[in-house]
Design a protein around this motif. Structure first.
Motif, PDB file in Angstrom:
ATOM      1  N   LYS A 100       1.813   6.690  -0.571  1.00  0.00           N
ATOM      2  CA  LYS A 100       0.833   5.702  -1.008  1.00  0.00           C
ATOM      3  C   LYS A 100       1.100   5.301  -2.452  1.00  0.00           C
ATOM      4  N   GLY A 117      -0.252  10.109  -5.515  1.00  0.00           N
ATOM      5  CA  GLY A 117       0.552   9.085  -4.879  1.00  0.00           C
ATOM      6  C   GLY A 117       1.962   8.983  -5.423  1.00  0.00           C
ATOM      7  N   ASP A 149       0.825  -1.210   0.000  1.00  0.00           N
ATOM      8  CA  ASP A 149       0.000   0.000   0.000  1.00  0.00           C
ATOM      9  C   ASP A 149       0.859   1.261   0.000  1.00  0.00           C
ATOM     10  N   TYR A 150       2.014   1.207   0.701  1.00  0.00           N
ATOM     11  CA  TYR A 150       2.879   2.383   0.810  1.00  0.00           C
ATOM     12  C   TYR A 150       4.320   1.998   0.481  1.00  0.00           C
ATOM     13  N   ASP A 197      -0.318   4.721  -5.094  1.00  0.00           N
ATOM     14  CA  ASP A 197      -1.534   4.920  -5.888  1.00  0.00           C
ATOM     15  C   ASP A 197      -1.191   4.814  -7.370  1.00  0.00           C
TER      16      ASP A 197
END
Length: 484
Positions: A49, A57, A3-4, A51
């Motif tokens: 993040k 992100g 996710d990160y 993204d």
């Protein structure tokens, strides 16, 4: 997919121009980053993040950094930051000849990204570590010449190179040694020297005297502190993170008031130097706006944990609370917590996590360095197999050993032939940074003449070092010994 991702930006030498830092922070803010932190090697770290949408992100930050030609890494640590003691320059005890310009000459000379850890240190300061690098350049007493101490990767053995290196040759020497040390071949000290010299001459001198380093005493590095006719500001955060919005305002004030650099430190804090007296109010308002406390106790500032390690940070905070309850003195010591087997931390007392029972549970071992010198690479086991609830108690015992050793080393000195006479008198000591006001000396920095009693000082008198109020001074009795 994670996710990160961790984005690392090296701030060479721990120096960032407000304009460059502002640009990085604006890009990070656009990518959704709200907080960043400082690493132990003075680098900028942020979780972003991952993204996949364009313009947000990690993709957004990556594109922006590439467009600005700023070097960065994502979830890797191939290029460790070059760290330096520039953050201590002017504000703490330093050598005679090393200046901002010479630091610039050294750092600007690097035309490659080192894969080895490189430390650039003033020989008289005790704020930044000397030997946590693979290549450790330490200023000698001879202007523009440096000792070089080499530590091969994954080794605790350090050896001194037989030549003093000229300032403008540091980059060249580093590049040669990197090629030699990363060749995958185990080499002796003599072989490393011969291979380096075989690549061409360098401006150097033979080492003619041993390096003498100062006794480690971590200076108080937080709050407003006067030096000369200016002020420097140290900012430490207990959770080791800084709001992006706060740092953007820091950059803005620096740009508005012509402060040229923002320094990061190995203690994961910030130092802003060169604040003019007329601009002090602006900095006060900024700290108030974000509720930034700059009055932490000294026994909290002398700790180092691994970067982005919640476990180590939680353990540190637990131990500090117990220290506060028991009113434990830790002056002269610094502490480190290691939870990962191959990580490196800096401290005279090191707490190491160790897994047992096939990794099902964990215990902690407590070590101290030889002579309690944090710049030593040799650890001495003090206690092993501890549950974390017992660590603070063991550390209290260890601090007592340290102070007993310090006292014994004083009392065991040979008697002097002269007779001595001892007298006592009272002084007032700042409870925050331990600075002493002695009426016999006064305070020349603030125009207080010698002979001025503490009670006669104006109500707005403050500590010349940490700016603490007059009410934060307490009476102490000191002894003075005279030879007859």
């Amino acid at each position: 997919m994670r996710d990160y991702s961790l984005v690392k930006i090296n701030l060479t030498g721990g120096i960032a121009s407000p304009g460059m830092l502002e640009g990085i922070l604006l890009m990070a803010q656009k990518a959704g980053v709200k907080e960043v932190s400082i690493g132990a090697r003075q680098q900028l770290l942020m979780w972003v993040k991952a993204d996949t949408q364009r313009g947000s992100g990690l993709p957004s930050l990556r594109e922006s950094l590439e467009a600005m030609q700023i070097d960065f890494e994502i979830d890797t640590h191939q290029y460790p930051n070059i760290i330096s003691s520039y953050c201590a320059q002017e504000v703490f005890q330093t050598g005679q000849w090393l200046s901002e310009g010479i630091y610039r000459d050294v750092l600007d000379g690097f035309d490659f990204q080192p894969q080895l850890k490189i430390n650039i240190s003033d020989y008289q300061q005790s704020f930044t570590p000397f030997f946590t690098g693979n290549l450790n350049f330490i200023a000698s007493s001879i202007p523009n010449f440096w000792y070089l101490y080499i530590r091969q990767k994954q080794s605790n053995t350090i050896f001194r190179f037989p030549l003093l290196i000229y300032t403008l040759e540091i980059s060249k020497v580093s590049k040669r040694l990197e090629g030699i040390l990363l060749s995958g071949t185990d080499l002796s000290e003599e072989e490393i020297y011969e291979k380096m010299i075989a690549q061409g001459e360098i401006i150097s001198q033979l080492v003619q005297e041993d390096l003498v380093l100062p006794q480690f005493m971590l200076p108080y590095y937080e709050g407003f502190n006067r030096y000369g006719n200016k002020t420097w500001l140290g900012i430490y955060r207990r959770h080791e993170t800084f709001e992006v919005a706060f740092l953007l305002d820091v950059c803005k004030i620096c740009l508005d008031t012509k402060v040229g650099q923002i320094c990061t430190t190995p203690w994961k804090s910030l130092i802003i130097k060169g604040i003019e007296n007329q601009d002090r109010a602006s900095w006060d308002k900024l700290l108030g706006k974000y509720g930034i406390n700059v009055r932490h106790a000294a026994n909290e500032l002398n700790w180092q944990v691994e970067d982005h390690c919640r476990e180590g940070l939680a353990l540190k905070n637990t131990i500090i609370r117990e220290f506060d309850q028991e009113d434990i003195r830790t002056f002269g010591l610094c502490f480190a917590i290691q939870t990962r087997s191959k990580s490196e931390v800096f401290g005279s007392v090191v707490i190491k996590k160790r897994k047992i029972l096939a990794g099902l549970t964990q215990v902690y071992d407590v070590y101290h360095t030889v002579d309690f010198n944090p710049n030593s690479r040799q650890l001495v086991l003090f206690e092993k197999g501890l549950h974390k609830t017992h660590i603070a108690e063991i550390l209290q015992r260890l601090t007592k050993r340290y102070y007993h050793r310090s006292t014994a080393s004083i009392t065991e000195k040979p008697a002097q032939p002269q007779a001595n006479s001892t007298s006592t008198h009272q002084v007032h000591q700042c409870k925050v940074c331990m600075t002493i006001y002695d009426e016999k000396l006064g305070d020349s920095q603030q125009g207080i003449k010698a002979g001025t009693k503490f009670e006669e000082l104006p109500d707005n008198y403050c500590c010349p070092v940490c700016d603490s109020e007059k009410e934060n001074f307490e009476v102490k009795t000191v002894e003075t010994t005279y030879q007859l």
